[in-house]
Design an enzyme around this catalytic site. Structure first.
Site, PDB file in Angstrom:
ATOM      1  CD  GLN A 165     -15.348  -1.663  -9.599  1.00 40.24           C
ATOM      2  OE1 GLN A 165     -15.160  -2.815  -9.213  1.00 40.24           O
ATOM      3  NE2 GLN A 165     -15.393  -1.357 -10.876  1.00 40.24           N
ATOM      4  CE1 TYR A 197      -3.218  -3.104   0.752  1.00 39.07           C
ATOM      5  CE2 TYR A 197      -4.228  -1.277  -0.433  1.00 39.07           C
ATOM      6  CZ  TYR A 197      -4.228  -2.608  -0.054  1.00 39.07           C
ATOM      7  OH  TYR A 197      -5.238  -3.435  -0.485  1.00 39.07           O
ATOM      8  CB  SER A 247     -12.049  -6.299 -15.698  1.00 35.64           C
ATOM      9  OG  SER A 247     -11.996  -6.390 -14.266  1.00 35.64           O
ATOM     10  CG  HIS A 282     -13.978  -1.121  -3.729  1.00 31.92           C
ATOM     11  ND1 HIS A 282     -13.684  -1.596  -4.982  1.00 31.92           N
ATOM     12  CD2 HIS A 282     -15.131  -1.718  -3.352  1.00 31.92           C
ATOM     13  CE1 HIS A 282     -14.624  -2.468  -5.347  1.00 31.92           C
ATOM     14  NE2 HIS A 282     -15.516  -2.545  -4.374  1.00 31.92           N
ATOM     15  CD  GLU A 331      -8.808  -5.716 -22.183  1.00 34.30           C
ATOM     16  OE1 GLU A 331      -7.809  -5.798 -22.916  1.00 34.30           O
ATOM     17  OE2 GLU A 331      -8.815  -6.030 -20.993  1.00 34.30           O
TER      18      GLU A 331
HETATM   19  C1  BV8 Z   1     -18.364  -8.160  -0.667  1.00 35.20           C
HETATM   20  C2  BV8 Z   1      -9.749  -1.892  -2.709  1.00 35.20           C
HETATM   21  C3  BV8 Z   1     -20.222  -8.773   0.683  1.00 35.20           C
HETATM   22  C4  BV8 Z   1      -8.477  -2.534  -2.225  1.00 35.20           C
HETATM   23  C5  BV8 Z   1     -10.839  -3.640  -4.018  1.00 35.20           C
HETATM   24  C6  BV8 Z   1     -14.864 -15.285  -2.098  1.00 35.20           C
HETATM   25  C7  BV8 Z   1     -14.435 -14.789  -0.859  1.00 35.20           C
HETATM   26  C8  BV8 Z   1     -14.721 -13.493  -0.445  1.00 35.20           C
HETATM   27  C9  BV8 Z   1     -15.448 -12.657  -1.287  1.00 35.20           C
HETATM   28  C10 BV8 Z   1     -15.845 -13.149  -2.504  1.00 35.20           C
HETATM   29  C11 BV8 Z   1     -15.583 -14.452  -2.923  1.00 35.20           C
HETATM   30  N1  BV8 Z   1     -16.114 -14.608  -4.170  1.00 35.20           N
HETATM   31  C12 BV8 Z   1     -16.692 -13.452  -4.555  1.00 35.20           C
HETATM   32  C13 BV8 Z   1     -16.549 -12.585  -3.559  1.00 35.20           C
HETATM   33  C14 BV8 Z   1     -16.994 -11.223  -3.549  1.00 35.20           C
HETATM   34  C15 BV8 Z   1     -15.767 -10.365  -3.832  1.00 35.20           C
HETATM   35  C16 BV8 Z   1     -15.462 -10.487  -5.316  1.00 35.20           C
HETATM   36  O1  BV8 Z   1     -16.154  -9.898  -6.102  1.00 35.20           O
HETATM   37  N2  BV8 Z   1     -14.408 -11.239  -5.676  1.00 35.20           N
HETATM   38  C17 BV8 Z   1     -14.118 -11.372  -7.091  1.00 35.20           C
HETATM   39  C18 BV8 Z   1     -12.626 -11.375  -7.322  1.00 35.20           C
HETATM   40  C19 BV8 Z   1     -14.805 -12.620  -7.595  1.00 35.20           C
HETATM   41  N3  BV8 Z   1     -16.143  -9.043  -3.466  1.00 35.20           N
HETATM   42  C20 BV8 Z   1     -15.910  -8.620  -2.214  1.00 35.20           C
HETATM   43  O2  BV8 Z   1     -15.323  -9.241  -1.353  1.00 35.20           O
HETATM   44  C21 BV8 Z   1     -16.493  -7.261  -1.911  1.00 35.20           C
HETATM   45  N4  BV8 Z   1     -17.275  -7.374  -0.713  1.00 35.20           N
HETATM   46  O3  BV8 Z   1     -18.742  -8.843  -1.574  1.00 35.20           O
HETATM   47  O4  BV8 Z   1     -18.979  -8.092   0.578  1.00 35.20           O
HETATM   48  C22 BV8 Z   1     -21.286  -7.799   0.421  1.00 35.20           C
HETATM   49  C23 BV8 Z   1     -21.789  -7.648  -0.875  1.00 35.20           C
HETATM   50  C24 BV8 Z   1     -22.804  -6.742  -1.088  1.00 35.20           C
HETATM   51  C25 BV8 Z   1     -23.300  -5.984  -0.034  1.00 35.20           C
HETATM   52  C26 BV8 Z   1     -22.754  -6.137   1.253  1.00 35.20           C
HETATM   53  C27 BV8 Z   1     -21.739  -7.041   1.481  1.00 35.20           C
HETATM   54  C28 BV8 Z   1     -15.399  -6.257  -1.663  1.00 35.20           C
HETATM   55  C29 BV8 Z   1     -14.543  -6.128  -2.915  1.00 35.20           C
HETATM   56  C30 BV8 Z   1     -13.593  -4.946  -2.745  1.00 35.20           C
HETATM   57  C31 BV8 Z   1     -12.150  -5.382  -2.934  1.00 35.20           C
HETATM   58  N5  BV8 Z   1     -11.306  -4.193  -2.939  1.00 35.20           N
HETATM   59  N6  BV8 Z   1     -10.141  -2.488  -3.997  1.00 35.20           N
HETATM   60  C32 BV8 Z   1      -7.315  -2.172  -3.102  1.00 35.20           C
HETATM   61  O5  BV8 Z   1      -7.476  -1.454  -4.096  1.00 35.20           O
HETATM   62  O6  BV8 Z   1      -6.202  -2.614  -2.777  1.00 35.20           O
HETATM   63  S1  BV8 Z   1     -11.151  -4.380  -5.482  1.00 35.20           S
HETATM   64  C33 BV8 Z   1     -10.093  -3.742  -6.649  1.00 35.20           C
HETATM   65  O7  BV8 Z   1     -10.061  -4.666  -7.673  1.00 35.20           O
HETATM   66  C34 BV8 Z   1     -10.600  -2.491  -7.310  1.00 35.20           C
HETATM   67  O8  BV8 Z   1     -11.173  -1.616  -6.388  1.00 35.20           O
HETATM   68  C35 BV8 Z   1     -11.564  -2.993  -8.324  1.00 35.20           C
HETATM   69  O9  BV8 Z   1     -12.831  -3.170  -7.765  1.00 35.20           O
HETATM   70  C36 BV8 Z   1     -10.994  -4.346  -8.650  1.00 35.20           C
HETATM   71  C37 BV8 Z   1     -10.261  -4.341  -9.967  1.00 35.20           C
HETATM   72  O10 BV8 Z   1     -11.195  -4.228 -10.927  1.00 35.20           O
HETATM   73  P1  BV8 Z   1     -11.143  -3.067 -12.001  1.00 35.20           P
HETATM   74  O11 BV8 Z   1     -11.234  -1.769 -11.346  1.00 35.20           O
HETATM   75  O12 BV8 Z   1     -12.153  -3.419 -13.023  1.00 35.20           O
HETATM   76  O13 BV8 Z   1      -9.680  -3.141 -12.606  1.00 35.20           O
HETATM   77  P2  BV8 Z   1      -9.141  -4.202 -13.670  1.00 35.20           P
HETATM   78  O14 BV8 Z   1      -7.660  -3.991 -13.736  1.00 35.20           O
HETATM   79  O15 BV8 Z   1      -9.683  -5.550 -13.333  1.00 35.20           O
HETATM   80  O16 BV8 Z   1      -9.784  -3.762 -15.053  1.00 35.20           O
HETATM   81  C38 BV8 Z   1      -9.410  -2.529 -15.648  1.00 35.20           C
HETATM   82  C39 BV8 Z   1     -10.255  -2.410 -16.896  1.00 35.20           C
HETATM   83  O17 BV8 Z   1      -9.983  -1.150 -17.493  1.00 35.20           O
HETATM   84  C40 BV8 Z   1      -9.916  -3.462 -17.936  1.00 35.20           C
HETATM   85  O18 BV8 Z   1     -11.124  -3.955 -18.488  1.00 35.20           O
HETATM   86  C41 BV8 Z   1      -9.094  -2.685 -18.959  1.00 35.20           C
HETATM   87  O19 BV8 Z   1      -9.308  -3.179 -20.268  1.00 35.20           O
HETATM   88  C42 BV8 Z   1      -9.682  -1.319 -18.857  1.00 35.20           C
HETATM   89  N7  BV8 Z   1      -8.789  -0.219 -19.200  1.00 35.20           N
HETATM   90  C43 BV8 Z   1      -7.458  -0.114 -18.997  1.00 35.20           C
HETATM   91  N8  BV8 Z   1      -7.043   1.116 -19.418  1.00 35.20           N
HETATM   92  C44 BV8 Z   1      -8.132   1.773 -19.869  1.00 35.20           C
HETATM   93  C45 BV8 Z   1      -9.247   0.927 -19.739  1.00 35.20           C
HETATM   94  N9  BV8 Z   1     -10.485   1.281 -20.123  1.00 35.20           N
HETATM   95  C46 BV8 Z   1     -10.630   2.506 -20.656  1.00 35.20           C
HETATM   96  N10 BV8 Z   1      -9.617   3.376 -20.807  1.00 35.20           N
HETATM   97  C47 BV8 Z   1      -8.363   3.056 -20.432  1.00 35.20           C
HETATM   98  N11 BV8 Z   1      -7.362   3.944 -20.601  1.00 35.20           N
END
Ligand code: BV8
Ligand code: ZN
Length: 292
Positions: free
Chosen positions: A111, A69, A241, A142, A267
């Site tokens: 996010q 961090y 994503s 987040h 993408e």
């Molecule tokens: C929850 C902060 C219940 C920290 C983040 C098993 C165990 C425990 C939980 C789970 C589980 N299975 C599923 C879950 C739920 C889990 C989850 O979703 N897991 C996933 C992996 C399956 N979620 C949680 O745990 C959440 N809490 O569910 O609690 C609840 C639910 C509802 C109501 C009450 C309670 C909490 C999740 C939060 C995690 N913390 N961030 C930190 O940053 O260190 S997540 C972190 O990763 C980000 O914040 C973001 O959310 C995520 C990454 O995703 P993206 O932002 O989309 O980034 P990514 O790189 O993936 O994609 C970038 C995109 O941009 C790409 O598509 C790319 O092509 C595009 N791009 C790139 N450049 C550009 C562009 N587009 C346009 N222009 C550009 N120039």
């Protein structure tokens, strides 16, 4: 039916909209130099943030998680908002929004934890001779990487200083070597900082943690967010994503309620074939071009 790429049709749809939401992810800040979690940034690929962005990881190895961090805090503090942040800030002011969507309310949900959207809002307000408070509130669901929470007394504070949070972290400033990704960092190369030398609470001396929502923790502002998502008739999906829930479910909820979805991504992603509009490319170009 495949999504439309017509800016004219998108602008027409905006004109008819009553409740617009935007849901953003790491792609919104990519042009500002903040590595995304997948793709070139390689957070997921090279250094599984999933394994670090959890309460368990912090419990087990706070020194490693704090260095992860620290690097990202330094990155956030040395980055600047880009044109996509500015475009979203512009439409957060009702009188600007009225020019493109005369009957609509707007809510921004991000996010991202980098704080760049808040910085953009301040800059847009200053340029427009307005107060940031004149913009509609937005939700950093987040949390914020510049926020700190005490694991003992629960005190929440924000630290915008460019300086590292403590001398021990300052020594690890070089982590990781490659400025654009977290690649190459493994536990051997990472300093083993004793607990007492990690960031501590000014009030009670307790161990501080980053003010972000980790996997398995409940996102912030859920009540307000669930409310605006349920009302939305237009959802802009910007640079995400759509892999992390519950944020990843908002666009399909709006579509199921009969609303429209416009995706702005570099993408194709899962689910954008259900979108009404798809603007492929860097959002720092496609979003301002489509809105104004
Ligand atoms: C929850 C902060 C219940 C920290 C983040 C098993 C165990 C425990 C939980 C789970 C589980 N299975 C599923 C879950 C739920 C889990 C989850 O979703 N897991 C996933 C992996 C399956 N979620 C949680 O745990 C959440 N809490 O569910 O609690 C609840 C639910 C509802 C109501 C009450 C309670 C909490 C999740 C939060 C995690 N913390 N961030 C930190 O940053 O260190 S997540 C972190 O990763 C980000 O914040 C973001 O959310 C995520 C990454 O995703 P993206 O932002 O989309 O980034 P990514 O790189 O993936 O994609 C970038 C995109 O941009 C790409 O598509 C790319 O092509 C595009 N791009 C790139 N450049 C550009 C562009 N587009 C346009 N222009 C550009 N120039
Ligand atoms: Zn404390």
């Amino acid at each position: 039916m495949s999504p439309s790429t017509s800016v004219t049709a998108f602008r027409e749809a905006l004109k008819q909209s009553k409740n617009i939401i935007a849901v953003a992810g790491a792609g919104l800040s990519a042009a500002s130099g903040i590595p995304t979690f997948r793709g070139a940034g390689g957070y997921w690929k090279k250094y599984n943030a999933m394994s670090l962005a959890t309460p368990e990881a912090f419990e087990e190895n706070p020194s490693l998680v704090w260095q992860f961090y620290h690097y990202r805090r330094m990155k956030a503090l040395s980055s600047r908002p880009n044109a996509a942040h500015v475009a979203i800030s512009m439409i957060s002011f009702p009188d600007f929004l009225r020019e493109i969507a005369p009957e609509a309310k707007f809510t921004f949900i991000t996010q991202n934890v980098d704080g760049l959207s808040a910085r953009a809002l301040k800059e847009v307000a200053a340029k427009a001779g307005k107060e940031p408070s004149q913009a509609v509130p937005f939700y950093e669901m987040h949390g914020r990487i510049l926020d700190l929470i005490c694991t003992s007394c629960g005190r929440r504070s924000t630290n915008q200083d460019e300086a590292p949070l403590c001398p021990a972290l300052a020594a690890t400033g070089a982590l990781p070597t490659d400025p654009n990704t977290l690649s190459g960092v493994d536990t051997e190369e990472v300093a083993d900082i004793p607990l007492e030398e990690l960031p501590r609470c000014e009030d009670c001396g307790g161990l501080l943690r980053p003010g972000v929502v980790w996997f398995g923790e409940t996102p912030l502002h859920m009540e307000q967010i669930d409310g605006v998502v349920a009302q939305a008739d237009m959802c802009l999906v910007v640079g995400t994503s759509s892999t992390v829930y519950p944020a990843a479910s908002y666009a399909s909820e709006v579509a199921e309620n009969g609303g429209k979805v416009a995706v702005f991504n570099l993408e194709r992603t899962e689910g954008d074939s259900d979108a009404d509009f798809l603007f492929l490319g860097p959002c720092e170009q496609t979003l301002p071009e489509a809105l104004f």
